[in-house]
Design an enzyme around this catalytic site. Structure first.
Site: not given
Ligand code: PBG
Length: 324
Positions: A121, A123, A131, A196, A206, A218, A249, A275
């Site tokens: 990614c 980001c 991203c 996602k 983050r 996003r 996700k 997370s």
């Molecule tokens: C990056 C990404 C994210 C997560 C995994 N890859 C964050 C986002 O999209 O802002 C989140 C994972 C988590 O919260 O554990 N694109």
């Protein structure tokens, strides 16, 4: 089917042994993937307050964590990188000696029994935290594809066993598949973050990945939490483009999506127990409001029961210890 009083459902719940015999879903360390966060340097271990047990680590410390995971029977880790410099186009993401690339090399050498997966990614590497690359203040899809493909190839070159694009650009699986094949990595699978969502549950991540968008959000590329049919369209496109494993996700708030994706495709499905889901249960446990081991086990079991073949979870080691 017989009914009460001939059939009494409670008969099979009366003892632990009977409950064990009729249990339909089990979670084992074999089902788990541990996310790890690589930073430059040596001897670095920076714990993240909002994610107990999770740290940013330099490669040497990351190898120690991965070795522990392998020893507990966990088959795979997934790496995120936090670089020491960021720019508009996220160029540090594809550097030969970036933190992820270095971590992959070290792991393949020192913990060869572990599958090493990498998150692909922009980001973590862009100064604006989005991203993809920006054009007129918007994330531009097609120019981003080439950069993602470059990053994926750099991970494969370092020795990654699998790449996992999480950006949600259209056409990225095809672009990455093409670039990997051209570079001679036609055997490296793609686990696509196919469905996602633009979720509130990514907050703590983050913090650890230092990847919060510097403006806006996003929602222009990640999915609307209200949509289920759209997830199937996303998933079908990724299947057509050559994805090997499909990811949903977050997990707990999207169990129906996990179920539908598994039913519709029969593909291996991975769920990311993200997370915020992890942090929320930890916070409640700290307040004494729930029992953490039981909540963890129930959460992971429900994700498997919904149809996920594997779970990406910050709890991989804790759960393996509990199960072991
Ligand atoms: C990056 C990404 C994210 C997560 C995994 N890859 C964050 C986002 O999209 O802002 C989140 C994972 C988590 O919260 O554990 N694109």
């Amino acid at each position: 089917m017989s009914h009460f009083p001939v059939y009494r459902a409670r008969r099979l719940r009366r003892t632990a042994t009977l409950r064990r015999l009729v249990r339909e879903t089990r979670v084992t360390p074999d089902d788990l993937i541990l996310p790890l966060f690589a930073v430059p340097g040596e001897g670095v271990r920076r714990p993240i307050a909002s994610m107990p047990g999770v740290s940013q680590t330099s490669v040497d410390e990351l190898v120690a964590d991965a070795r522990e995971a392998a020893g507990l029977g966990i088959p795979a880790v997934l790496l995120f990188g936090i670089p020491d410099h960021k720019d508009e186009t996220g160029s540090s993401g594809a550097e030969e000696h970036g933190p992820v690339q270095e971590a992959v090399r070290a792991l393949k050498l020192e913990v060869p029994e572990l599958a090493v997966m990498t998150d692909v990614c922009m980001c973590e590497y862009t100064s604006h935290g989005h991203c993809g690359v920006l054009e007129d203040g918007e994330v531009a899809n097609d120019p981003t594809l080439e950069l993602l493909a470059g990053q994926a190839v750099s991970h494969a070159r370092a020795g990654a066993d699998l790449v996992a694009p999480s950006d949600m650009m259209d056409g990225r699986v095809e672009a990455i598949r093409g670039a990997l094949d051209e570079a001679g990595f036609e055997q490296v699978p793609i686990m696509s973050y196919a469905a996602k969502y633009a979720s509130a549950f990514y907050g703590p991540f983050r913090d650890v990945a230092e990847s919060a968008p510097q403006f806006g959000d996003r929602q222009g590329y990640q999915m609307d939490p209200a949509n289920g049919d759209e997830a199937l369209r996303e998933v079908m496109l990724d299947v057509q483009e050559g994805a090997d494993i499909l990811m949903v996700k977050p997990a707990l708030a999207y169990l129906d999506i996990i179920w539908r994706v598994k039913e519709a495709t029969g593909y291996p499905v991975c769920a990311y127990h993200v997370s915020g889901e992890f942090a929320a249960l930890h916070a409640a446990a700290r307040l004494g409001w729930l029992d953490l081991d039981r909540a963890m086990t129930e959460a992971l079991t429900s994700i498997r029961r919904a149809g996920a073949d594997m779970i990406l979870t910050y709890w991989a080691r804790e759960f393996a210890r509990l199960a072991g």
